[in-house]
Design a protein around this motif. Structure first.
Motif, PDB file in Angstrom:
ATOM      1  N   ASP A 150       0.832  -0.941  -0.065  1.00 25.20           N
ATOM      2  CA  ASP A 150      -0.044  -0.101  -0.045  1.00 25.20           C
ATOM      3  C   ASP A 150       0.941   1.277  -0.211  1.00 25.20           C
ATOM      4  N   GLU A 202      -3.883 -14.206  11.985  1.00 22.45           N
ATOM      5  CA  GLU A 202      -4.102 -13.046  11.089  1.00 22.45           C
ATOM      6  C   GLU A 202      -2.811 -11.928  11.309  1.00 22.45           C
ATOM      7  N   PRO A 256      -1.198  -8.415  10.587  1.00 22.10           N
ATOM      8  CA  PRO A 256      -1.865  -7.167  10.649  1.00 22.10           C
ATOM      9  C   PRO A 256      -1.208  -6.158   9.264  1.00 22.10           C
ATOM     10  N   TYR A 257      -1.479  -6.771   8.190  1.00 16.80           N
ATOM     11  CA  TYR A 257      -1.047  -6.045   7.006  1.00 16.80           C
ATOM     12  C   TYR A 257      -2.245  -6.052   6.211  1.00 16.80           C
ATOM     13  N   PHE A 258      -2.225  -4.838   5.334  1.00 21.64           N
ATOM     14  CA  PHE A 258      -3.128  -4.745   4.306  1.00 21.64           C
ATOM     15  C   PHE A 258      -4.623  -5.077   4.494  1.00 21.64           C
ATOM     16  N   GLY A 259      -5.251  -5.028   5.605  1.00 18.25           N
ATOM     17  CA  GLY A 259      -6.691  -5.694   5.861  1.00 18.25           C
ATOM     18  C   GLY A 259      -6.696  -6.950   6.338  1.00 18.25           C
ATOM     19  N   GLY A 260      -5.294  -7.585   6.581  1.00 15.14           N
ATOM     20  CA  GLY A 260      -5.541  -8.912   7.156  1.00 15.14           C
ATOM     21  C   GLY A 260      -5.038  -9.894   6.179  1.00 15.14           C
ATOM     22  N   LYS A 293      -7.401 -10.859   2.798  1.00 16.85           N
ATOM     23  CA  LYS A 293      -9.077 -10.828   3.127  1.00 16.85           C
ATOM     24  C   LYS A 293      -9.587  -9.680   2.152  1.00 16.85           C
ATOM     25  N   GLN A 294      -8.784  -8.775   1.940  1.00 24.24           N
ATOM     26  CA  GLN A 294      -9.332  -7.448   1.271  1.00 24.24           C
ATOM     27  C   GLN A 294      -9.814  -7.887  -0.445  1.00 24.24           C
ATOM     28  N   SER A 295      -8.525  -8.572  -0.987  1.00 22.82           N
ATOM     29  CA  SER A 295      -8.801  -9.176  -2.241  1.00 22.82           C
ATOM     30  C   SER A 295      -9.469 -10.440  -2.522  1.00 22.82           C
TER      31      SER A 295
END
Length: 251
Positions: free
Chosen positions: A30, A148, A150-154, A173-175
């Motif tokens: 990010d 999990e 803690p990077y980029f939404g998990g 998780k995000q993508s």
């Protein structure tokens, strides 16, 4: 190759037994930081650096490396990545593969002591040198199933043993992207199960595929074969059913 926002599949080419091949580490990033999943063979750091730059991400953003497992083509350039960074790099791996990555034990699949004289004698001299002098690096944090990061939404850790005891897959998780390591391979965009010849415990590796059905996966990046993003859940379910049947017949 951009797979999703902040997810780039890096294609690293090489020659193997007279043929061209490729492996696919993954860069997740990010505006503030980046994480690299797996690091290729020893000596491939220049290609990895070029691929990171081509993705438009400054190398200085790299803050962590996650290793899916201990094999030489996954840990090979880790020492160079760490040495070349001006920032501290946090290295993550499963505790069962940690002693091999750190050099406390020889890498299982490239241990000269486990090879016959005939197997050893046919290896090219550069390969012998690699096997006798494997890369090693400190693992800063061990990871476990269900954790999990803690990077980029998990980044969800899925312990998928079989290929090695400490093999992990990662779910972004995000993508809704799965980084399958060597738990799956892709051939022409289709998913295939674990490769028998390179898998330490095929039955366990097949059983590990069942865990993937618990996740809403839209894309899979296989370290060998690259991207699959069509009917992913159906393909994984088919592999689980087919492999279960094969294991049952073998009994």
């Amino acid at each position: 190759m951009k797979v999703a926002n902040g997810v780039d599949m890096l294609e690293i080419g090489f020659e193997a037994f007279g043929r061209s091949a490729a492996i696919y580490p993954t860069l997740i990033w990010d505006e503030k930081e980046a994480v690299l999943v797996d690091t290729g063979m020893p000596g491939q750091f220049p290609q990895i650096l070029e691929a990171i730059n081509n993705a438009g991400v400054p190398f200085e953003k790299l803050k962590a490396v996650i290793l899916t497992h201990q094999d030489l083509d996954h840990v090979g350039s880790l020492p160079e990545v760490i040495k070349s960074s001006t920032n501290p790099i946090t290295v993550y791996a499963h505790e069962l593969d940690k002693p091999y990555i750190e050099g406390e034990r020889p890498l299982i699949k490239s241990d000269p002591a486990k090879m016959s004289r005939e197997e050893w004698n046919v290896l090219p001299e550069p390969v012998k040198h690699l096997y006798e002098n494997p890369p090693k690096s400190k693992v800063d944090e061990t990871i476990r199933n269900g954790q999990e990061l803690p990077y980029f939404g998990g980044i969800q850790v899925i312990h998928t043993p079989g290929h090695t005891a400490g093999h992990v897959s990662l779910y972004l998780k995000q993508s809704k992207t799965l980084l399958a390591g060597d738990g799956l391979i892709a051939i022409d965009g289709s998913l295939k199960g674990p490769v028998k010849q390179t898998t330490l415990d095929l039955k366990t590796a097949v059983h590990s595929l069942k865990k993937l059905l618990d996740y809403d996966i839209e894309s899979v990046i296989c370290y060998h074969g690259g991207l699959c993003n069509e009917n992913v859940k159906e393909q994984i379910k088919f592999l689980v059913e087919q492999r279960d049947e094969a294991v049952f017949i073998m009994r």
